[in-house]
Scaffold this motif. Structure first.
Motif, PDB file in Angstrom:
ATOM      1  N   GLY A  12      -0.766 -11.893   9.606  1.00 32.72           N
ATOM      2  CA  GLY A  12      -0.296 -11.951   8.225  1.00 32.72           C
ATOM      3  C   GLY A  12       1.025 -12.724   8.226  1.00 32.72           C
ATOM      4  N   PRO A  13       1.791 -12.632   7.142  1.00 36.31           N
ATOM      5  CA  PRO A  13       3.039 -13.405   7.073  1.00 36.31           C
ATOM      6  C   PRO A  13       4.014 -13.093   8.211  1.00 36.31           C
ATOM      7  N   SER A  14       4.179 -11.813   8.567  1.00 35.96           N
ATOM      8  CA  SER A  14       5.192 -11.499   9.585  1.00 35.96           C
ATOM      9  C   SER A  14       4.770 -12.027  10.947  1.00 35.96           C
ATOM     10  N   PRO A  42      -5.289 -13.190  -2.951  1.00 40.63           N
ATOM     11  CA  PRO A  42      -3.966 -13.789  -3.213  1.00 40.63           C
ATOM     12  C   PRO A  42      -2.810 -12.981  -2.628  1.00 40.63           C
ATOM     13  N   GLN A  43      -2.897 -11.630  -2.678  1.00 44.04           N
ATOM     14  CA  GLN A  43      -1.846 -10.699  -2.206  1.00 44.04           C
ATOM     15  C   GLN A  43      -0.493 -11.010  -2.838  1.00 44.04           C
ATOM     16  N   ALA A  44       0.578 -11.077  -2.045  1.00 43.59           N
ATOM     17  CA  ALA A  44       1.909 -11.254  -2.633  1.00 43.59           C
ATOM     18  C   ALA A  44       1.971 -12.568  -3.401  1.00 43.59           C
ATOM     19  N   SER A 120       0.849 -17.746  -4.254  1.00 45.39           N
ATOM     20  CA  SER A 120       0.113 -16.649  -3.622  1.00 45.39           C
ATOM     21  C   SER A 120       0.279 -16.712  -2.109  1.00 45.39           C
ATOM     22  N   GLN A 121       0.406 -15.535  -1.546  1.00 48.48           N
ATOM     23  CA  GLN A 121       0.548 -15.390  -0.087  1.00 48.48           C
ATOM     24  C   GLN A 121      -0.581 -16.109   0.663  1.00 48.48           C
ATOM     25  N   LYS A 122      -1.781 -16.124   0.072  1.00 50.37           N
ATOM     26  CA  LYS A 122      -2.907 -16.744   0.772  1.00 50.37           C
ATOM     27  C   LYS A 122      -2.614 -18.214   1.075  1.00 50.37           C
ATOM     28  N   ARG A 145      -9.344  -8.739  18.077  1.00 54.14           N
ATOM     29  CA  ARG A 145      -8.798  -7.424  17.753  1.00 54.14           C
ATOM     30  C   ARG A 145      -8.098  -6.820  18.964  1.00 54.14           C
ATOM     31  N   LEU A 146      -6.917  -6.263  18.729  1.00 53.90           N
ATOM     32  CA  LEU A 146      -6.269  -5.479  19.794  1.00 53.90           C
ATOM     33  C   LEU A 146      -7.039  -4.178  19.940  1.00 53.90           C
ATOM     34  N   ILE A 147      -7.368  -3.807  21.169  1.00 54.23           N
ATOM     35  CA  ILE A 147      -8.061  -2.522  21.384  1.00 54.23           C
ATOM     36  C   ILE A 147      -7.024  -1.434  21.683  1.00 54.23           C
ATOM     37  N   ALA A 179       4.134  -5.688  16.745  1.00 50.21           N
ATOM     38  CA  ALA A 179       3.076  -5.291  15.814  1.00 50.21           C
ATOM     39  C   ALA A 179       3.437  -5.692  14.399  1.00 50.21           C
ATOM     40  N   GLY A 180       2.703  -6.689  13.895  1.00 53.31           N
ATOM     41  CA  GLY A 180       2.773  -7.043  12.471  1.00 53.31           C
ATOM     42  C   GLY A 180       1.404  -6.748  11.911  1.00 53.31           C
ATOM     43  N   ASP A 181       0.897  -5.544  12.255  1.00 50.37           N
ATOM     44  CA  ASP A 181      -0.509  -5.238  11.977  1.00 50.37           C
ATOM     45  C   ASP A 181      -0.693  -4.396  10.713  1.00 50.37           C
ATOM     46  N   GLY A 182       0.239  -4.561   9.771  1.00 43.89           N
ATOM     47  CA  GLY A 182       0.009  -4.031   8.432  1.00 43.89           C
ATOM     48  C   GLY A 182       0.250  -2.544   8.282  1.00 43.89           C
ATOM     49  N   PRO A 183       0.028  -2.031   7.062  1.00 38.42           N
ATOM     50  CA  PRO A 183       0.387  -0.643   6.754  1.00 38.42           C
ATOM     51  C   PRO A 183      -0.367   0.397   7.570  1.00 38.42           C
ATOM     52  N   LYS A 184      -1.576   0.062   7.999  1.00 35.83           N
ATOM     53  CA  LYS A 184      -2.349   1.052   8.780  1.00 35.83           C
ATOM     54  C   LYS A 184      -2.096   0.896  10.270  1.00 35.83           C
ATOM     55  N   SER A 185      -1.124   0.122  10.630  1.00 35.56           N
ATOM     56  CA  SER A 185      -0.769  -0.240  12.010  1.00 35.56           C
ATOM     57  C   SER A 185      -1.279   0.722  13.089  1.00 35.56           C
ATOM     58  N   SER A 186      -2.244   0.250  13.863  1.00 36.55           N
ATOM     59  CA  SER A 186      -2.736   1.092  14.966  1.00 36.55           C
ATOM     60  C   SER A 186      -1.673   1.189  16.051  1.00 36.55           C
ATOM     61  N   VAL A 187      -0.826   0.175  16.149  1.00 41.10           N
ATOM     62  CA  VAL A 187       0.235   0.216  17.163  1.00 41.10           C
ATOM     63  C   VAL A 187       1.250   1.307  16.807  1.00 41.10           C
ATOM     64  N   PHE A 254      -5.791 -10.340 -11.115  1.00 33.82           N
ATOM     65  CA  PHE A 254      -5.643  -9.335 -12.171  1.00 33.82           C
ATOM     66  C   PHE A 254      -5.514  -7.967 -11.510  1.00 33.82           C
ATOM     67  N   HIS A 255      -4.420  -7.265 -11.807  1.00 31.22           N
ATOM     68  CA  HIS A 255      -4.181  -5.939 -11.221  1.00 31.22           C
ATOM     69  C   HIS A 255      -4.011  -4.946 -12.365  1.00 31.22           C
ATOM     70  N   SER A 256      -4.887  -3.970 -12.411  1.00 25.36           N
ATOM     71  CA  SER A 256      -4.850  -3.007 -13.507  1.00 25.36           C
ATOM     72  C   SER A 256      -4.467  -1.622 -13.000  1.00 25.36           C
ATOM     73  N   GLY A 314       7.280  -5.991   9.380  1.00 27.47           N
ATOM     74  CA  GLY A 314       6.454  -6.130   8.178  1.00 27.47           C
ATOM     75  C   GLY A 314       5.965  -4.780   7.690  1.00 27.47           C
ATOM     76  N   ASP A 315       4.765  -4.790   7.085  1.00 26.41           N
ATOM     77  CA  ASP A 315       4.226  -3.554   6.508  1.00 26.41           C
ATOM     78  C   ASP A 315       4.027  -2.467   7.562  1.00 26.41           C
ATOM     79  N   ALA A 316       3.905  -2.836   8.799  1.00 28.20           N
ATOM     80  CA  ALA A 316       3.799  -1.815   9.855  1.00 28.20           C
ATOM     81  C   ALA A 316       5.081  -1.000   9.927  1.00 28.20           C
ATOM     82  N   GLY A 327       7.910  -6.833  -0.400  1.00 28.04           N
ATOM     83  CA  GLY A 327       7.210  -6.442   0.833  1.00 28.04           C
ATOM     84  C   GLY A 327       7.051  -7.610   1.792  1.00 28.04           C
ATOM     85  N   TYR A 328       6.468  -8.667   1.299  1.00 26.89           N
ATOM     86  CA  TYR A 328       6.213  -9.830   2.163  1.00 26.89           C
ATOM     87  C   TYR A 328       7.528 -10.510   2.554  1.00 26.89           C
ATOM     88  N   ASN A 329       8.470 -10.556   1.625  1.00 24.77           N
ATOM     89  CA  ASN A 329       9.746 -11.229   1.931  1.00 24.77           C
ATOM     90  C   ASN A 329      10.562 -10.455   2.964  1.00 24.77           C
TER      91      ASN A 329
HETATM   92  C1  LIG Z   1      -3.063  -6.322  -3.792  1.00 25.26           C
HETATM   93  C2  LIG Z   1      -1.736  -6.567  -3.156  1.00 25.26           C
HETATM   94  C3  LIG Z   1      -0.696  -7.149  -3.897  1.00 25.26           C
HETATM   95  C4  LIG Z   1       0.537  -7.383  -3.309  1.00 25.26           C
HETATM   96  N1  LIG Z   1       1.529  -7.966  -4.047  1.00 25.26           N
HETATM   97  C5  LIG Z   1       2.729  -8.217  -3.462  1.00 25.26           C
HETATM   98  C6  LIG Z   1       3.767  -8.894  -4.163  1.00 25.26           C
HETATM   99  O1  LIG Z   1       3.614  -9.239  -5.321  1.00 25.26           O
HETATM  100  N2  LIG Z   1       4.936  -9.146  -3.496  1.00 25.26           N
HETATM  101  C7  LIG Z   1       5.144  -8.766  -2.182  1.00 25.26           C
HETATM  102  O2  LIG Z   1       6.213  -9.046  -1.601  1.00 25.26           O
HETATM  103  N3  LIG Z   1       4.172  -8.112  -1.524  1.00 25.26           N
HETATM  104  C8  LIG Z   1       2.989  -7.845  -2.115  1.00 25.26           C
HETATM  105  N4  LIG Z   1       2.014  -7.263  -1.416  1.00 25.26           N
HETATM  106  C9  LIG Z   1       2.319  -6.848  -0.061  1.00 25.26           C
HETATM  107  C10 LIG Z   1       2.210  -7.981   0.899  1.00 25.26           C
HETATM  108  O3  LIG Z   1       0.938  -8.538   0.797  1.00 25.26           O
HETATM  109  C11 LIG Z   1       2.525  -7.432   2.271  1.00 25.26           C
HETATM  110  O4  LIG Z   1       3.840  -6.894   2.247  1.00 25.26           O
HETATM  111  C12 LIG Z   1       2.435  -8.471   3.364  1.00 25.26           C
HETATM  112  O5  LIG Z   1       1.132  -8.938   3.524  1.00 25.26           O
HETATM  113  C13 LIG Z   1       2.929  -7.876   4.692  1.00 25.26           C
HETATM  114  O6  LIG Z   1       2.716  -8.788   5.708  1.00 25.26           O
HETATM  115  P1  LIG Z   1       2.479  -8.293   7.187  1.00 25.26           P
HETATM  116  O7  LIG Z   1       2.460  -9.522   8.015  1.00 25.26           O
HETATM  117  O8  LIG Z   1       3.431  -7.234   7.539  1.00 25.26           O
HETATM  118  O9  LIG Z   1       1.066  -7.568   7.209  1.00 25.26           O
HETATM  119  P2  LIG Z   1      -0.359  -7.957   6.660  1.00 25.26           P
HETATM  120  O10 LIG Z   1      -0.311  -9.113   5.738  1.00 25.26           O
HETATM  121  O11 LIG Z   1      -0.966  -6.696   6.171  1.00 25.26           O
HETATM  122  O12 LIG Z   1      -1.128  -8.435   7.957  1.00 25.26           O
HETATM  123  C14 LIG Z   1      -1.517  -7.529   8.961  1.00 25.26           C
HETATM  124  C15 LIG Z   1      -2.619  -8.181   9.764  1.00 25.26           C
HETATM  125  O13 LIG Z   1      -2.852  -7.404  10.931  1.00 25.26           O
HETATM  126  C16 LIG Z   1      -4.195  -7.524  11.250  1.00 25.26           C
HETATM  127  N5  LIG Z   1      -4.565  -6.400  12.148  1.00 25.26           N
HETATM  128  C17 LIG Z   1      -4.470  -5.071  11.903  1.00 25.26           C
HETATM  129  N6  LIG Z   1      -4.856  -4.366  12.984  1.00 25.26           N
HETATM  130  C18 LIG Z   1      -5.214  -5.274  13.938  1.00 25.26           C
HETATM  131  C19 LIG Z   1      -5.712  -5.168  15.273  1.00 25.26           C
HETATM  132  N7  LIG Z   1      -5.925  -3.995  15.884  1.00 25.26           N
HETATM  133  N8  LIG Z   1      -5.978  -6.317  15.958  1.00 25.26           N
HETATM  134  C20 LIG Z   1      -5.763  -7.530  15.386  1.00 25.26           C
HETATM  135  N9  LIG Z   1      -5.299  -7.659  14.117  1.00 25.26           N
HETATM  136  C21 LIG Z   1      -5.018  -6.559  13.410  1.00 25.26           C
HETATM  137  C22 LIG Z   1      -4.916  -7.504   9.922  1.00 25.26           C
HETATM  138  O14 LIG Z   1      -6.169  -8.154  10.003  1.00 25.26           O
HETATM  139  C23 LIG Z   1      -3.933  -8.258   9.018  1.00 25.26           C
HETATM  140  O15 LIG Z   1      -4.285  -9.604   8.840  1.00 25.26           O
HETATM  141  C24 LIG Z   1       0.747  -7.014  -1.968  1.00 25.26           C
HETATM  142  C25 LIG Z   1      -0.286  -6.444  -1.223  1.00 25.26           C
HETATM  143  C26 LIG Z   1      -1.526  -6.221  -1.797  1.00 25.26           C
HETATM  144  C27 LIG Z   1      -2.645  -5.610  -0.971  1.00 25.26           C
END
Ligand SMILES: Cc1cc2nc3c(=O)[nH]c(=O)nc-3n(C[C@H](O)[C@H](O)[C@H](O)COP(=O)(O)OP(=O)(O)OC[C@H]3O[C@@H](n4cnc5c(N)ncnc54)[C@H](O)[C@@H]3O)c2cc1C
Length: 557
Positions: A12-14, A42-44, A120-122, A145-147, A179-187, A254-256, A314-316, A327-329
């Motif tokens: 992801g971004p981080s 699109p995410q962030a 958009s983040q994408k 995938r990290l195991i 670990a930049g593996d997002g909010p559910k971070s397995s790490v 669109f986010h409702s 990041g989100d981890a 969040g992303y910034n």
């Molecule tokens: C619907 C939505 C809207 C949002 N809007 C905003 C906004 O307007 N502004 C803002 O700042 N933020 C927003 N966010 C939050 C923003 O998207 C996150 O803060 C940002 O993506 C965090 O980046 P990251 O790199 O920490 O993690 P992520 O982008 O979550 O990336 C984590 C990556 O880790 C990978 N991963 C996880 N586990 C493993 C594994 N075991 N092995 C290999 N890969 C793994 C995943 O595939 C994922 O790609 C939004 C999020 C969502 C879902």
């Protein structure tokens, strides 16, 4: 076993930003992400000005600025009863084309190299990935995938696999795992580190479940009888939400908000159409590209950002409600902070103590930024909306005026945030050397440029149209405002001894005589992440610390 220094989990971004910071410094780095490629959704949608300054430092801010909305598309944020109903409030902001010119004349709070960019983040991820892949020392692998992993004290062992061949498990030995593996971070879970803070906060908007539809509609704009904006927010008792333009033509996010009596778990196209109808106030033809649910109402920060040789970012490490777009910034700034420290520790293992300052510096910033996001969420999400707001009556008009006052103030509070983006500071870090001055008070909507150590260096434009920041070194910079070369000579010598790259800047070479006033200094040391580490103030009564002692502190040696 393959030969890498750092394993980054998450593209992801981080993760991608860290791969850029490390790649540029020659660190051998493997990045794994379980997705097929960068984000489809699109995410962030807001890249803050400080993040854009970091992209500029890495040489690709202009590529990011060219993405998303067309260069002449408005980036206003506007509030409505429904999108085909009454307009309540608006903040007009420059288009991407205007932003590049406008920033050159802006002063005070917006004295900067870059303005924010609505994208958009994408799209951002594709640029981050392209540049991360351009470094020969980087290996970027999606669909991997990290195991699991094990920190062995002097290295980290990790196992991973390609998703296509789950039986073919590869092993790797690295010096560090990030670990930049997002909010559910397995790490994070494997380390037993919990989030702390607030979660499950309920608000009528931005607190509770959200239903997200990424969609294509060729005629949506035709149904909005108001000037074009980038983000549209609704304020009515039935359906609050927001819609952000993704490409300025036909793609929208669109986010409702979902009420507590609704359960979106199995919602699909029928519900998406109904929600958009309620949001717009009329039916609109659209094609669904994806549907997701997510939860607003988190202000969470991990208890620790580091355990041994493993780091979280990041989100981890923190989870936001997306108000303020932080969040992303914040994730990007984690990677920026960690990148130069990891590169230093890998090149000079005797400086590995620097890594202990990552958590010391970034965790307080995560607490600060999640707090700001929560304040913005309260301001927008707790506003009491009454049914009269949609009535064509004097009472309805009064309700709309009341809402207009609130949301015109709110939108400036949430979306004009130079203080949040430029004002993050590391005052209490052991590798910042205080000069006894006090930094201006932290405020979301105001930023006062200051070279007080611990914060972003004051910005200036040069006569040739370049930014002062364009002249900083990739790593450390000494700004020498004295007439002689003694300071430069002494510090260059010590930096060489310590294996640190130091660029010396002389203001006369920059044609910028006002720099001394701006920095209130004889000389200044700026870190690789463009933060002031040391200032020798013009009012200093004592001499500067001896160079070797000074660098030992700056490098936690
Ligand atoms: C619907 C939505 C809207 C949002 N809007 C905003 C906004 O307007 N502004 C803002 O700042 N933020 C927003 N966010 C939050 C923003 O998207 C996150 O803060 C940002 O993506 C965090 O980046 P990251 O790199 O920490 O993690 P992520 O982008 O979550 O990336 C984590 C990556 O880790 C990978 N991963 C996880 N586990 C493993 C594994 N075991 N092995 C290999 N890969 C793994 C995943 O595939 C994922 O790609 C939004 C999020 C969502 C879902």
């Amino acid at each position: 076993m393959t030969d890498f220094d750092v394993l980054i989990v998450g593209g992801g971004p981080s993760g991608l930003m860290l791969a850029n910071e490390l790649g540029a410094r020659g660190v051998k780095c493997l990045l794994l992400d379980a997705k097929a490629s960068t984000a489809f959704n699109p995410q962030a949608n807001a890249t803050q000005a400080r993040t854009m300054e970091h992209y500029r430092r890495l040489g690709f801010a202009h590529e990011i600025r060219a993405l998303g909305l067309p260069g002449d598309h408005p980036t206003d944020i506007a509030y409505f009863t429904r999108l085909n109903g009454y307009e309540l409030a608006r903040l007009s902001l420059p288009t991407a084309n205007e932003a590049v010119e406008k920033i050159k004349t802006m002063k005070g709070s917006w004295s900067a190299a870059e303005l924010p960019h609505r994208v958009s983040q994408k799209f951002v991820e594709t640029v981050l990935k392209k540049h991360a892949q351009s470094f020969a020392n980087n290996d970027i692998r999606y669909a991997h995938r990290l195991i699991d992993f094990e920190d062995q004290g002097d290295c980290v062992l990790a196992r991973f696999c390609a998703l296509a061949t789950p039986d073919q498990i590869e092993s790797i030995k690295v010096k560090y795992l990030v670990a930049g593996d997002g909010p559910k971070s397995s790490v994070r879970h494997a380390l037993g580190i919990s989030y702390t803070g607030e979660t499950g906060v309920k608000r009528s908007y931005m607190g509770g479940q959200m239903f997200a539809v990424y969609m294509r509609s060729k005629d949506l704009y035709q149904h909005i009888p108001h000037p074009r904006a980038w983000m549209y927010v609704t304020v009515n008792p039935k359906r609050r939400g927001f819609l952000a333009s993704v490409d300025g033509h036909e793609q929208f996010a669109f986010h409702s908000a979902v009420s507590e009596s609704e359960n979106p778990e199995h919602w699909a196209e029928k519900e998406a159409r109904q929600l958009l109808l309620e949001f717009m106030g009329c039916a609109v033809d659209f094609e669904i590209l994806s549907i997701q649910t997510w939860t607003a109402g988190h202000s969470l920060v991990a208890e620790r950002f580091q355990q041994g040789r493993v780091f979280l970012m990041g989100d981890a490490a923190h989870l936001f409600t997306p108000t303020g777009g932080l969040g992303y910034n914040t994730a990007i700034e984690d990677a920026v902070n960690l990148g130069w420290k990891l590169a230093t520790a890998i090149a000079r293992p005797e400086l590995a103590g620097l890594l202990n300052t990552y958590e010391v510096e970034r965790r307080p910033l995560a607490l600060r930024n999640t707090n700001y996001a929560r304040e913005f969420a309260d301001s927008v999400g707790l506003y009491p909306v009454t049914p009269a707001i949609e009535d064509n009556t004097p009472e309805g008009q009064a309700e709309r005026e009341r809402a207009g006052v609130h949301f015109n103030a709110h939108v400036r509070k949430e979306f004009n945030i130079p203080g949040v983006t430029f004002g993050g500071r590391y005052d209490h870090s052991p590798i910042i050397i205080s000069d006894g001055s006090t930094a201006p008070v932290d405020q979301a909507n105001t930023y006062t440029p200051t070279a007080t150590p611990g914060g972003r260096p004051p910005h200036a434009w040069l006569n040739d149209g370049s930014s002062l920041y364009d002249h900083f070194g990739r790593d450390w910079t000494l700004i020498n405002l004295t007439s002689g070369h003694e300071i430069e000579d002494a510090h260059t010598l010590v930096a060489k001894q310590m294996g640190i790259e130091l660029k010396c800047l002389k203001p006369n070479a920059l044609d910028l005589p006002e720099l001394e006033t701006l920095y209130q200094a004889h000389w200044v040391i700026v870190r690789p992440d463009q933060m002031v580490a040391y200032r020798h103030p013009i009012t200093a009564k004592e001499g500067a610390p001896e160079p070797l002692a000074l660098w030992r502190q700056l490098l936690a040696a």
